[in-house]
Design a protein around this motif. Structure first.
Motif, PDB file in Angstrom:
ATOM      1  N   GLU A  96       1.182  -0.936  -0.092  1.00 37.31           N
ATOM      2  CA  GLU A  96       0.502  -0.288  -0.154  1.00 37.31           C
ATOM      3  C   GLU A  96       0.496   0.837   0.260  1.00 37.31           C
ATOM      4  O   GLU A  96       0.457   2.295  -0.979  1.00 37.31           O
ATOM      5  N   VAL A  99       2.387   1.886  -3.641  1.00 32.61           N
ATOM      6  CA  VAL A  99       1.262   3.110  -4.079  1.00 32.61           C
ATOM      7  C   VAL A  99       1.787   4.348  -4.419  1.00 32.61           C
ATOM      8  O   VAL A  99       2.063   5.340  -4.850  1.00 32.61           O
ATOM      9  N   ARG A 103       4.002   7.182  -6.106  1.00 31.35           N
ATOM     10  CA  ARG A 103       2.169   8.502  -6.688  1.00 31.35           C
ATOM     11  C   ARG A 103       3.909  10.093  -6.646  1.00 31.35           C
ATOM     12  O   ARG A 103       3.452  11.086  -7.290  1.00 31.35           O
ATOM     13  N   TRP A 117       0.454   9.446 -13.525  1.00 32.95           N
ATOM     14  CA  TRP A 117       0.851   8.468 -13.098  1.00 32.95           C
ATOM     15  C   TRP A 117       0.496   7.604 -13.800  1.00 32.95           C
ATOM     16  O   TRP A 117       0.960   5.909 -13.650  1.00 32.95           O
ATOM     17  N   LEU A 121       1.285   3.655 -14.018  1.00 30.22           N
ATOM     18  CA  LEU A 121       0.488   2.179 -14.154  1.00 30.22           C
ATOM     19  C   LEU A 121       0.743   1.775 -16.206  1.00 30.22           C
ATOM     20  O   LEU A 121       0.288   0.121 -15.186  1.00 30.22           O
ATOM     21  N   ILE A 130       4.133  -1.767  -6.405  1.00 26.36           N
ATOM     22  CA  ILE A 130       4.977  -0.569  -7.717  1.00 26.36           C
ATOM     23  C   ILE A 130       6.031  -1.074  -7.417  1.00 26.36           C
ATOM     24  O   ILE A 130       6.436  -0.174  -5.761  1.00 26.36           O
TER      25      ILE A 130
END
Ligand code: AMP
Ligand code: ZN
Ligand code: FE
Ligand code: FE
Length: 280
Positions: A96, A99, A103, A117, A121, A130
């Motif tokens: 979590e 991510v 960003r 962003w 993705l 990620i």
């Protein structure tokens, strides 16, 4: 027996699917390969099915992100119960945080480079963990840099003005969580100093005390002198010694099987672990 205990698939920042990775491992002449994606077990089922078909043995694991005194520590975890909350909850929290952190890095980069962003993705392709390599791939696609290596040389370096850390558990707590989950913890590339600071010697003592099983001594980021030093530490603390490629597909120069682990070391990891090795 050719045994490589450290590889990455597209479930994290490798460039091949788990099934492609397993086939590549067989084609490279390996008898045993471990899938150790960063902070996720999402590739396990696909890799297991592919290993049964391909007739290669698969050790299921994870490369767990951790920290000690602010220094990044990677712990290879082998053969854990993937559903045990002690480790699974920590991995979920790290994913979590990855991510949000990615960003933030993109927001910082976007002041100077035209990256969004969505570009990241598009490159991550559903990866569960990620990482900076996905941002690197976006920068490559935009023509900002030539390859991942060039992206890490400056824009994505840990000491770059754009860098942001993600959550990672303390390394002692992570070793305990791995053991509580029935996994076998091995300190990944403990002396790899080209990409950031490495831990002082007393951390090896602390981690051994907490249940560390081994050190990944044979890794391309270690010089012969560093390997000698790590072998002495492993000897002193009674730790296993592993060797592996840290293969990321085409995302790194590392080749499958470029460093190997001895069969008796794998036997001991299997003895200590909870989850079965997949065999054909
Ligand atoms: P992160 O986990 O998001 O902090 O990103 C670190 C990951 O990037 C590690 O798994 C490395 O394998 C990878 N990495 C670090 N340096 C490079 C590099 N120069 N080229 C390609 N991948 C790299
Ligand atoms: Zn990686
Ligand atoms: Fe690592
Ligand atoms: Fe790795």
């Amino acid at each position: 027996m050719r045994i490589d205990l450290h590889t990455h698939s597209r479930a994290s920042d490798g460039t091949q699917t788990p099934a492609e990775l397993v086939l590549a491992a067989r084609d490279a002449g390996l008898d045993v390969v471990a899938l150790t994606d960063h902070d996720t077990t999402a590739g396990w089922d696909e890799a297991a099915a592919a290993a049964r078909d391909a007739g290669i043995a698969l050790v299921r694991g994870t490369e767990v992100s951790a920290r000690s005194r602010g220094i990044s520590v990677h712990l290879l975890c082998y053969l854990q119960d993937p559903d045990h909350p002690a480790l699974a909850d920590e991995l979920a929290r790290a994913r979590e945080s990855r991510v949000h952190r990615a960003r933030h890095i993109v927001e910082r980069l976007a002041r100077d480079v035209p990256v969004t962003w969505q570009d990241v993705l598009d490159q991550a392709g559903g990866a569960l963990a990620i990482g900076r390599p996905h941002i690197a791939d976006a920068l490559v696609a935009l023509g900002v840099v030539r390859d991942r290596d060039a992206a890490f040389a400056h824009l994505l370096a840990s000491d770059s003005e754009y860098h942001v850390d993600h959550y990672a558990p303390d390394a002692v707590a992570a070793v305990a969580a791995i053991r509580a989950s029935g996994g076998v913890p091995v300190f990944a590339h403990p002396a790899a100093d080209a990409r950031g600071r490495t831990v002082p010697d007393r951390v090896f003592d602390e981690l051994a005390e907490a249940g560390l099983a081994g050190l990944e001594v044979h890794h391309r980021d270690h010089s012969p002198a560093q390997r000698e030093r790590l072998l002495a530490i492993a000897e002193r603390l009674g730790l296993l010694v592993t060797g592996s490629s840290d293969y990321h597909g085409s995302g790194k120069v590392n080749r499958l099987g470029e460093n190997l682990t001895e069969p008796r070391v794998l036997d001991e990891i299997v003895r200590q672990g909870t989850t079965e090795v997949v065999t054909a």
